[in-house]
Enzyme design. Sequence first.
Site, short mmCIF file in Angstrom:
data_model
loop_
_atom_site.label_atom_id
_atom_site.label_comp_id
_atom_site.label_asym_id
_atom_site.label_seq_id
_atom_site.Cartn_x
_atom_site.Cartn_y
_atom_site.Cartn_z
N GLN A 198 -32.67 48.95 27.17
CA GLN A 198 -31.72 47.82 26.81
C GLN A 198 -30.53 48.58 26.32
OE1 GLN A 198 -35.35 46.17 24.06
NE2 GLN A 198 -33.46 44.55 24.09
N VAL B 114 -26.98 50.67 26.42
CA VAL B 114 -25.79 50.71 26.96
C VAL B 114 -24.95 51.99 26.99
CG1 VAL B 114 -25.40 48.35 27.18
CG2 VAL B 114 -24.14 49.54 25.75
N ASP B 115 -25.66 53.01 26.24
CA ASP B 115 -25.17 54.21 26.12
C ASP B 115 -25.81 55.09 27.31
OD1 ASP B 115 -27.66 55.77 25.12
OD2 ASP B 115 -27.80 54.46 23.63
N HIS C 41 -29.33 45.90 30.19
CA HIS C 41 -28.07 45.42 29.83
C HIS C 41 -26.85 46.04 30.15
CE1 HIS C 41 -30.88 43.57 26.35
NE2 HIS C 41 -30.97 42.77 27.69
N CYS D 294 -16.23 45.47 39.23
CA CYS D 294 -15.30 44.75 40.07
C CYS D 294 -15.78 43.18 39.81
CB CYS D 294 -14.84 45.28 41.21
SG CYS D 294 -13.91 44.26 42.49
N CYS E 147 -10.68 48.46 41.64
CA CYS E 147 -11.60 48.61 42.25
C CYS E 147 -11.50 49.69 43.51
CB CYS E 147 -12.16 47.35 42.98
SG CYS E 147 -13.75 47.64 43.77
N THR F 168 -37.41 48.52 19.64
CA THR F 168 -36.99 47.29 19.96
C THR F 168 -37.94 46.34 19.43
OG1 THR F 168 -36.24 45.83 21.57
CG2 THR F 168 -37.94 47.35 22.30
ZN LIG Z 1 -14.07 45.33 44.49
#
Ligand SMILES: [Zn+2]
Length: 231
Positions: free
Chosen positions: A90, A92-93, A108, A116, A135, A175
């Site tokens: 979970q 995001v690091d 996550h 994008c 992008c 968690t």
């Molecule tokens: Zn794009």
Amino acid sequence: MSGKKVYILSGAGLSAESGIKTFRDSDGLWENYSIEEVCSTGGWIRDRQKVTYFYDARRADLESKEPNYAHIRLAELKKKYPENIFMLTQNVDNMLEKAGCTDVVHLHGTLTDLRCEECFQVFSIGYLPQSDAVCPKCNSSMIRHNVVMFGENAPAYENLRKLYNEAQMVVVIGTSGNVIDTAYISQIIDNSILNNLDVDENHDQYFSKKLYLPATEAIDEIFAHVEEFLR
Ligand SMILES: [Zn+2]
């Protein structure tokens, strides 16, 4: 080698000892931002700039952080049993990756990528601020952070269905089951290990093994159990 599948699902408790905080530690405020402002689709629609700065700061923070012993041992486990171990987090690091772990599924999203909004391409930004990123695929300047917000779908949750269907063992590290129903997971999978700091009788009752320790102190025992199971 056995065809057994072991799913390892980690959360904030895994990265806490690397000094990485999350909004769950913080009573609705995160570095003086309200969670509603910076972690929800409503906040994003109201003030993109504020949310972008917030994730820029989180990303910059991450640069100095190092994986801890638990990340390192998990990376070793995955390297030793690449066909058997499935790493879901979970977080995001990028601590697992920095420890050398491959094929980490980030349920996550990831701080070190951008996305994008036109073509949904995900691309790496490392620790840099988003500033005027475009992008690389479609050249759009409609770019956002790559972290799942409240009020959004999490496409990587597809991997939880795989876990339900094919895991013979599940290891839950750090968690509390507030976001992903780990109590349910422990009820449908016979071999389940829980490593959390705090006891939560309701949540924990169906786990077959419980380790109430910091992740770095529990990880060797977890490693040994998984190996024994795979043998
Ligand atoms: Zn794009």
